[in-house]
Scaffold this motif. Sequence first.
Motif, PDB file in Angstrom:
ATOM      1  N   LEU A  76      -2.093   9.180  29.985  1.00  0.00           N
ATOM      2  CA  LEU A  76      -2.774   7.964  30.414  1.00  0.00           C
ATOM      3  C   LEU A  76      -2.353   6.754  29.591  1.00  0.00           C
ATOM      4  CD1 LEU A  76      -6.322   9.456  31.012  1.00  0.00           C
ATOM      5  CD2 LEU A  76      -4.552   8.988  32.681  1.00  0.00           C
ATOM      6  N   LEU A  77      -1.420   6.932  28.670  1.00  0.00           N
ATOM      7  CA  LEU A  77      -1.031   5.842  27.778  1.00  0.00           C
ATOM      8  C   LEU A  77      -0.396   4.675  28.527  1.00  0.00           C
ATOM      9  CD1 LEU A  77       0.184   7.873  24.683  1.00  0.00           C
ATOM     10  CD2 LEU A  77      -2.046   6.802  25.099  1.00  0.00           C
ATOM     11  N   THR A  78       0.344   4.933  29.594  1.00  0.00           N
ATOM     12  CA  THR A  78       0.909   3.812  30.360  1.00  0.00           C
ATOM     13  C   THR A  78      -0.202   3.011  31.041  1.00  0.00           C
ATOM     14  OG1 THR A  78       1.296   5.226  32.279  1.00  0.00           O
ATOM     15  CG2 THR A  78       3.149   4.893  30.776  1.00  0.00           C
ATOM     16  N   LEU A  79      -1.266   3.707  31.452  1.00  0.00           N
ATOM     17  CA  LEU A  79      -2.400   2.984  32.038  1.00  0.00           C
ATOM     18  C   LEU A  79      -3.109   2.133  30.992  1.00  0.00           C
ATOM     19  CD1 LEU A  79      -4.044   5.566  34.470  1.00  0.00           C
ATOM     20  CD2 LEU A  79      -2.377   3.774  34.974  1.00  0.00           C
ATOM     21  N   VAL A  80      -3.176   2.621  29.761  1.00  0.00           N
ATOM     22  CA  VAL A  80      -3.762   1.839  28.677  1.00  0.00           C
ATOM     23  C   VAL A  80      -2.968   0.544  28.495  1.00  0.00           C
ATOM     24  CG1 VAL A  80      -4.208   1.794  26.173  1.00  0.00           C
ATOM     25  CG2 VAL A  80      -4.736   3.849  27.501  1.00  0.00           C
ATOM     26  N   GLU A  81      -1.636   0.667  28.496  1.00  0.00           N
ATOM     27  CA  GLU A  81      -0.776  -0.517  28.345  1.00  0.00           C
ATOM     28  C   GLU A  81      -0.937  -1.472  29.523  1.00  0.00           C
ATOM     29  OE1 GLU A  81       3.258   0.690  27.625  1.00  0.00           O
ATOM     30  OE2 GLU A  81       2.652   1.971  25.954  1.00  0.00           O
ATOM     31  N   ARG A  82      -0.978  -0.929  30.731  1.00  0.00           N
ATOM     32  CA  ARG A  82      -1.150  -1.778  31.916  1.00  0.00           C
ATOM     33  C   ARG A  82      -2.491  -2.495  31.887  1.00  0.00           C
ATOM     34  NH1 ARG A  82       0.300   2.442  36.537  1.00  0.00           N
ATOM     35  NH2 ARG A  82      -0.849   0.933  37.780  1.00  0.00           N
ATOM     36  N   SER A  83      -3.527  -1.804  31.455  1.00  0.00           N
ATOM     37  CA  SER A  83      -4.852  -2.411  31.337  1.00  0.00           C
ATOM     38  C   SER A  83      -4.848  -3.521  30.289  1.00  0.00           C
ATOM     39  CB  SER A  83      -5.885  -1.343  30.988  1.00  0.00           C
ATOM     40  OG  SER A  83      -7.158  -1.910  30.847  1.00  0.00           O
ATOM     41  N   ALA A  84      -4.165  -3.294  29.166  1.00  0.00           N
ATOM     42  CA  ALA A  84      -4.083  -4.299  28.103  1.00  0.00           C
ATOM     43  C   ALA A  84      -3.367  -5.558  28.579  1.00  0.00           C
ATOM     44  CB  ALA A  84      -3.379  -3.717  26.879  1.00  0.00           C
ATOM     45  N   GLU A  96     -10.067   5.045  28.558  1.00  0.00           N
ATOM     46  CA  GLU A  96     -10.846   4.714  27.362  1.00  0.00           C
ATOM     47  C   GLU A  96     -11.230   5.956  26.562  1.00  0.00           C
ATOM     48  OE1 GLU A  96     -14.214   2.476  28.699  1.00  0.00           O
ATOM     49  OE2 GLU A  96     -12.953   1.086  29.829  1.00  0.00           O
ATOM     50  N   LEU A  97     -11.129   7.138  27.186  1.00  0.00           N
ATOM     51  CA  LEU A  97     -11.680   8.347  26.577  1.00  0.00           C
ATOM     52  C   LEU A  97     -10.657   9.413  26.211  1.00  0.00           C
ATOM     53  CD1 LEU A  97     -14.697   8.687  29.023  1.00  0.00           C
ATOM     54  CD2 LEU A  97     -14.749   7.791  26.682  1.00  0.00           C
ATOM     55  N   VAL A  98      -9.584   9.545  26.987  1.00  0.00           N
ATOM     56  CA  VAL A  98      -8.623  10.628  26.779  1.00  0.00           C
ATOM     57  C   VAL A  98      -7.195  10.098  26.780  1.00  0.00           C
ATOM     58  CG1 VAL A  98     -10.170  12.319  27.861  1.00  0.00           C
ATOM     59  CG2 VAL A  98      -8.404  11.251  29.220  1.00  0.00           C
ATOM     60  N   ASP A  99      -6.299  10.845  26.153  1.00  0.00           N
ATOM     61  CA  ASP A  99      -4.890  10.466  26.122  1.00  0.00           C
ATOM     62  C   ASP A  99      -4.094  11.106  27.249  1.00  0.00           C
ATOM     63  OD1 ASP A  99      -5.183   8.923  23.805  1.00  0.00           O
ATOM     64  OD2 ASP A  99      -4.916  10.679  22.517  1.00  0.00           O
ATOM     65  N   GLU A 100      -4.534  12.290  27.673  1.00  0.00           N
ATOM     66  CA  GLU A 100      -3.784  13.071  28.656  1.00  0.00           C
ATOM     67  C   GLU A 100      -4.766  13.881  29.492  1.00  0.00           C
ATOM     68  OE1 GLU A 100      -0.099  15.628  27.697  1.00  0.00           O
ATOM     69  OE2 GLU A 100      -1.772  17.045  27.707  1.00  0.00           O
ATOM     70  N   VAL A 101      -4.396  14.096  30.758  1.00  0.00           N
ATOM     71  CA  VAL A 101      -5.193  14.979  31.614  1.00  0.00           C
ATOM     72  C   VAL A 101      -4.285  16.032  32.234  1.00  0.00           C
ATOM     73  CG1 VAL A 101      -7.013  13.304  32.178  1.00  0.00           C
ATOM     74  CG2 VAL A 101      -4.998  13.476  33.659  1.00  0.00           C
ATOM     75  N   ASP A 110     -12.859   8.904  19.788  1.00  0.00           N
ATOM     76  CA  ASP A 110     -13.812   8.123  19.004  1.00  0.00           C
ATOM     77  C   ASP A 110     -14.519   9.002  17.977  1.00  0.00           C
ATOM     78  OD1 ASP A 110     -15.781   6.482  17.995  1.00  0.00           O
ATOM     79  OD2 ASP A 110     -16.563   5.860  19.936  1.00  0.00           O
ATOM     80  N   PRO A 111     -14.256   8.793  16.677  1.00  0.00           N
ATOM     81  CA  PRO A 111     -14.888   9.623  15.654  1.00  0.00           C
ATOM     82  C   PRO A 111     -16.411   9.477  15.617  1.00  0.00           C
ATOM     83  CG  PRO A 111     -13.227   8.169  14.679  1.00  0.00           C
ATOM     84  CD  PRO A 111     -13.317   7.839  16.129  1.00  0.00           C
ATOM     85  N   ALA A 112     -16.946   8.408  16.178  1.00  0.00           N
ATOM     86  CA  ALA A 112     -18.396   8.203  16.202  1.00  0.00           C
ATOM     87  C   ALA A 112     -19.045   8.896  17.399  1.00  0.00           C
ATOM     88  CB  ALA A 112     -18.709   6.711  16.234  1.00  0.00           C
ATOM     89  N   ASP A 113     -18.242   9.462  18.280  1.00  0.00           N
ATOM     90  CA  ASP A 113     -18.755  10.110  19.488  1.00  0.00           C
ATOM     91  C   ASP A 113     -18.468  11.610  19.417  1.00  0.00           C
ATOM     92  OD1 ASP A 113     -19.898  10.333  21.983  1.00  0.00           O
ATOM     93  OD2 ASP A 113     -18.208   9.496  23.082  1.00  0.00           O
ATOM     94  N   GLY A 114     -19.229  12.384  20.163  1.00  0.00           N
ATOM     95  CA  GLY A 114     -18.986  13.818  20.247  1.00  0.00           C
ATOM     96  C   GLY A 114     -17.684  14.108  20.978  1.00  0.00           C
ATOM     97  N   ILE A 115     -17.208  15.316  20.844  1.00  0.00           N
ATOM     98  CA  ILE A 115     -15.987  15.757  21.512  1.00  0.00           C
ATOM     99  C   ILE A 115     -16.408  16.478  22.781  1.00  0.00           C
ATOM    100  CG2 ILE A 115     -13.938  17.219  21.320  1.00  0.00           C
ATOM    101  CD1 ILE A 115     -14.153  16.740  18.256  1.00  0.00           C
ATOM    102  N   PRO A 148      -7.934   1.331  38.811  1.00  0.00           N
ATOM    103  CA  PRO A 148      -9.042   1.819  39.638  1.00  0.00           C
ATOM    104  C   PRO A 148      -9.820   2.939  38.949  1.00  0.00           C
ATOM    105  CG  PRO A 148      -6.944   2.629  40.481  1.00  0.00           C
ATOM    106  CD  PRO A 148      -6.623   1.663  39.376  1.00  0.00           C
ATOM    107  N   GLN A 149     -11.087   3.030  39.294  1.00  0.00           N
ATOM    108  CA  GLN A 149     -11.927   4.106  38.756  1.00  0.00           C
ATOM    109  C   GLN A 149     -11.677   5.378  39.531  1.00  0.00           C
ATOM    110  OE1 GLN A 149     -13.125   3.840  36.007  1.00  0.00           O
ATOM    111  NE2 GLN A 149     -13.452   1.668  35.727  1.00  0.00           N
TER     112      GLN A 149
END
Length: 147
Positions: free
Chosen positions: A83-91, A105-110, A130-135, A97-98
Amino acid sequence: MDIAQYLAVIDRLCSQAFPAEHGGASADLSGPGYFVAGAAPGRQPAMGDPAERARTAEDVHAWKEALAQRLSARWGEEDRWSLLTLVERSARGEEIPQPWGVLTELVDEVSLWRAEPPGRWIALGVADRDPADGIRLLITVTTTDPP
């Protein structure tokens, strides 16, 4: 939750109607054309303990792989999709799309399958950024093609 329960969640999400509005009634997140359900297998790590967090992440990734094997037996070999290319496109300001936007925002790969029938995409990912969130193991069911 065990593998059979995860499979039951996927079957339920594949067979039920999507909500008309964005929200969280039928899954952790849902909206027109998608459900994102999150589960945390086992015990969550104590805050601030990186070694315990790493062990928990390993365990959740192992659950994902075990579930992926079962889904591959049903629908064929998985596609691993970064999903890293989507992160870049979003930036850059592109609207993603949802549910793919929230997944960035949550995972690197699916791991991804096209379930036929019912003609829905199934994606598994591990939310451990996110280290402040559960896995959590995220189960996504959608009719929206990956962008």
